[in-house]
Design an enzyme around this catalytic site. Sequence first.
Site, PDB file in Angstrom:
ATOM      1  CG  ASP A 148      -0.158  -0.320   2.507  1.00 52.86           C
ATOM      2  OD1 ASP A 148       0.971  -0.188   2.343  1.00 52.86           O
ATOM      3  OD2 ASP A 148      -1.005  -0.714   3.389  1.00 52.86           O
ATOM      4  CG  HIS A 165      -6.121  -1.998   8.683  1.00 51.78           C
ATOM      5  ND1 HIS A 165      -6.114  -0.610   9.228  1.00 51.78           N
ATOM      6  CD2 HIS A 165      -4.650  -2.207   8.492  1.00 51.78           C
ATOM      7  CE1 HIS A 165      -5.146  -0.133   9.515  1.00 51.78           C
ATOM      8  NE2 HIS A 165      -4.146  -1.128   9.032  1.00 51.78           N
ATOM      9  CG  ASN A 183      -9.172  -1.323  11.975  1.00 57.48           C
ATOM     10  OD1 ASN A 183      -7.995  -1.909  11.553  1.00 57.48           O
ATOM     11  ND2 ASN A 183      -9.534  -0.446  11.391  1.00 57.48           N
ATOM     12  CD  GLU A 193      -9.055   1.076   7.817  1.00 64.93           C
ATOM     13  OE1 GLU A 193      -8.992   0.361   8.659  1.00 64.93           O
ATOM     14  OE2 GLU A 193      -8.232   2.319   7.786  1.00 64.93           O
TER      15      GLU A 193
HETATM   16  C1  GLP Z   1      -0.563   0.557   8.739  1.00 67.74           C
HETATM   17  C2  GLP Z   1      -0.297  -0.328   7.415  1.00 67.74           C
HETATM   18  C3  GLP Z   1      -0.360  -1.723   7.374  1.00 67.74           C
HETATM   19  C4  GLP Z   1       0.177  -2.038   8.729  1.00 67.74           C
HETATM   20  C5  GLP Z   1      -0.483  -1.438   9.832  1.00 67.74           C
HETATM   21  C6  GLP Z   1       0.207  -1.890  11.385  1.00 67.74           C
HETATM   22  O1  GLP Z   1      -1.827   1.088   8.521  1.00 67.74           O
HETATM   23  N1  GLP Z   1      -0.945   0.055   6.245  1.00 67.74           N
HETATM   24  O2  GLP Z   1       0.052  -2.390   6.374  1.00 67.74           O
HETATM   25  O3  GLP Z   1       0.246  -3.567   8.965  1.00 67.74           O
HETATM   26  O4  GLP Z   1      -0.489  -0.118   9.786  1.00 67.74           O
HETATM   27  O5  GLP Z   1       1.252  -0.901  11.456  1.00 67.74           O
HETATM   28  P1  GLP Z   1       2.277  -1.213  12.767  1.00 67.74           P
HETATM   29  O6  GLP Z   1       2.760  -2.436  12.265  1.00 67.74           O
HETATM   30  O7  GLP Z   1       3.039   0.137  12.818  1.00 67.74           O
HETATM   31  O8  GLP Z   1       1.449  -1.673  14.054  1.00 67.74           O
END
Ligand code: GLP
Length: 243
Positions: A68, A138, A136, A143
């Site tokens: 992404d 995702h 959440n 989402e």
């Molecule tokens: C973001 C990214 C995800 C990632 C998530 C968790 O929103 N788009 O791909 O897995 O956050 O992030 P973190 O690893 O910093 O908790």
Amino acid sequence: MKVIICKDYQEMSAKAYEYIYSVMAEKNFECILGLATGSTPIGLYKNMVADCKAGNVSYSRMKSVNLDEYIGLPITHDQSYCYFMRDNLFDHIDIDSKNYHLPQGNTADNEKACADYTALLARMQQDVQVLGLGSNGHIGFNEPFTPFDSTTHIVKLTDNTRQDNARFFASLNEVPTHSITMGIANIMNAKSVLVLASGDNKAKAVKAMVEGAVTEEVPASVLQNHKNVVVIVDEKAASLLRK
Ligand code: GLP
């Protein structure tokens, strides 16, 4: 789903690298890695960099696709996911810059960017897709209530996600409101999936992903339908799982 529970973040990152190494070695170091951003995979990327610098692995024949990207940030912005990937991985290993790909978040035509990335993914099936987990549930930026058959699309980020990610920006106002992400169908098309999660704030999402109902309300729950998923979590993220 195979679940591996590690003592802490460091052990999780070491196990994650062991797994990625086994996928790369099996393909004779010529494979397609699906990569993720966020703080969770940073330890894995450190291990990839260290082993490459030690001369044990070459990425010269390796390719990658990322999940992404934010909409509206130039790739030189230090919070763009392109910048993140270069800073944490690509600039420190011998991957050819022609061989790593992220969805384009800063073009005039977002619909074309989505179609282009979906077409690219059709040519580049991930041997393994690395995933972090939103609190959440995702995956990528898919989402809750994203259709399971979705391909690359533009997302309006939830308040929950913008707040979670605000820690990387000067203020909540600066967090982009939209992103472009691989869809759930694109993630499910990977030959194998590696999910990483660490810390108390992921415990609910981990439980819902592993033990909850398969529902679009929890995007990660779709992984219960994938044949080859490894979940590597630390004890805090695993704390709500039935022992
Ligand atoms: C973001 C990214 C995800 C990632 C998530 C968790 O929103 N788009 O791909 O897995 O956050 O992030 P973190 O690893 O910093 O908790």
